[in-house]
Design a protein around this motif. Structure first.
Motif, short mmCIF file in Angstrom:
data_model
loop_
_atom_site.label_atom_id
_atom_site.label_comp_id
_atom_site.label_asym_id
_atom_site.label_seq_id
_atom_site.Cartn_x
_atom_site.Cartn_y
_atom_site.Cartn_z
N ASP A 33 0.83 -1.21 0.00
CA ASP A 33 0.00 0.00 0.00
C ASP A 33 0.86 1.26 0.00
N PHE A 34 1.90 1.26 0.84
CA PHE A 34 2.78 2.44 0.91
C PHE A 34 3.46 2.69 -0.43
N LEU A 35 4.04 1.65 -1.01
CA LEU A 35 4.76 1.83 -2.27
C LEU A 35 3.84 2.30 -3.39
N ARG A 36 2.63 1.74 -3.45
CA ARG A 36 1.69 2.14 -4.50
C ARG A 36 1.16 3.56 -4.26
N ARG A 37 0.97 3.93 -3.00
CA ARG A 37 0.41 5.24 -2.67
C ARG A 37 1.46 6.35 -2.68
N GLU A 38 2.66 6.07 -2.17
CA GLU A 38 3.66 7.11 -1.96
C GLU A 38 4.79 7.12 -3.00
N ILE A 39 5.13 5.97 -3.54
CA ILE A 39 6.29 5.88 -4.45
C ILE A 39 5.86 5.89 -5.91
N ALA A 40 4.90 5.05 -6.29
CA ALA A 40 4.49 4.95 -7.69
C ALA A 40 4.09 6.30 -8.29
N PRO A 41 3.38 7.17 -7.55
CA PRO A 41 2.99 8.45 -8.15
C PRO A 41 4.15 9.42 -8.41
N MET A 42 5.34 9.12 -7.92
CA MET A 42 6.48 10.01 -8.17
C MET A 42 6.83 10.10 -9.65
N ASP A 43 6.58 9.01 -10.38
CA ASP A 43 6.86 8.98 -11.82
C ASP A 43 6.03 7.84 -12.40
N ASP A 44 5.28 8.12 -13.45
CA ASP A 44 4.38 7.09 -13.99
C ASP A 44 5.13 5.94 -14.66
N ARG A 45 6.46 6.04 -14.77
CA ARG A 45 7.25 4.94 -15.34
C ARG A 45 7.74 3.96 -14.27
N ILE A 46 7.52 4.28 -13.01
CA ILE A 46 7.93 3.40 -11.92
C ILE A 46 6.98 2.21 -11.85
N GLU A 47 7.55 1.02 -11.66
CA GLU A 47 6.74 -0.18 -11.46
C GLU A 47 7.03 -0.72 -10.07
N ILE A 48 5.98 -1.14 -9.39
CA ILE A 48 6.09 -1.73 -8.06
C ILE A 48 5.75 -3.20 -8.16
N ARG A 49 6.64 -4.05 -7.63
CA ARG A 49 6.38 -5.49 -7.61
C ARG A 49 6.78 -6.04 -6.26
N GLY A 50 6.07 -7.05 -5.82
CA GLY A 50 6.49 -7.67 -4.58
C GLY A 50 5.54 -8.75 -4.10
N ILE A 51 6.04 -9.48 -3.14
CA ILE A 51 5.26 -10.51 -2.48
C ILE A 51 5.87 -10.71 -1.09
N GLY A 52 5.02 -10.89 -0.13
CA GLY A 52 5.51 -11.08 1.23
C GLY A 52 6.32 -9.88 1.67
N MET A 53 7.55 -10.15 2.08
CA MET A 53 8.42 -9.08 2.57
C MET A 53 9.53 -8.74 1.57
N LEU A 54 9.38 -9.17 0.33
CA LEU A 54 10.36 -8.88 -0.72
C LEU A 54 9.70 -8.03 -1.80
N GLU A 58 10.94 -0.74 -9.51
CA GLU A 58 11.59 -0.81 -10.82
C GLU A 58 11.75 0.59 -11.39
N LEU A 59 13.00 1.00 -11.58
CA LEU A 59 13.31 2.32 -12.11
C LEU A 59 13.93 2.24 -13.49
N GLY A 60 13.90 1.08 -14.10
CA GLY A 60 14.54 0.87 -15.40
C GLY A 60 14.03 1.78 -16.49
N ARG A 61 12.74 2.07 -16.49
CA ARG A 61 12.18 2.95 -17.52
C ARG A 61 12.43 4.42 -17.20
N VAL A 62 12.71 4.71 -15.94
CA VAL A 62 13.06 6.08 -15.55
C VAL A 62 14.52 6.31 -15.89
N ASP A 63 15.39 5.61 -15.21
CA ASP A 63 16.84 5.58 -15.43
C ASP A 63 17.40 4.59 -14.42
N PRO A 64 17.92 3.46 -14.89
CA PRO A 64 18.38 2.43 -13.96
C PRO A 64 19.41 2.94 -12.95
N LYS A 65 20.18 3.95 -13.31
CA LYS A 65 21.20 4.48 -12.40
C LYS A 65 20.57 5.09 -11.15
#
Length: 120
Positions: A33-54, A58-65
């Protein structure tokens, strides 16, 4: 052999007494919830993936660096994370299963601040 049996038994006892499976599911929701609410909106190219505690940001489409830059920014704020994925473009989050909720939330806030500082 005896030590591994004792350690295994202690691990199972801890798992059952602390309802670790339920705690992981609850914390998984907090993180997702936090990552989707607080991080994903920072840039529409960000992808959030996860399961459990991992989890991965993903910033590859933004700039992997930016992922490694975020790792350094987080470290400067007292949080250790690492990169993963193609061209090390994923900021990987893997808190301990037994992390206390307030510490988890503090860490997530550091991730947010760190990403905000490198995505400017």
């Amino acid at each position: 052999l005896v030590l591994s049996f004792v350690g295994g038994a202690a691990g199972i006892r801890y798992f059952l007494e602390h309802k670790l499976d339920e705690e992981v599911k609850r914390k998984e929701k907090i993180i997702g919830d936090f990552l989707r609410r607080e991080i994903a909106p920072m840039d529409d190219r960000i992808e959030i993936r996860g399961i459990g505690m991992l989890w991965g940001v993903e910033l590859g489409r933004v700039d992997p660096k930016r992922a490694l830059e975020a790792v350094h920014a987080a470290f400067d704020r007292g949080l250790i994370c690492e990169v993963a994925g193609r061209r090390d473009g994923v900021l990987k989050l893997m808190p301990p299963l037994t992390i206390e909720e307030d510490v988890l939330l503090e860490g997530l806030q550091i991730v947010k601040e760190s990403l905000a500082s490198v995505l400017k």
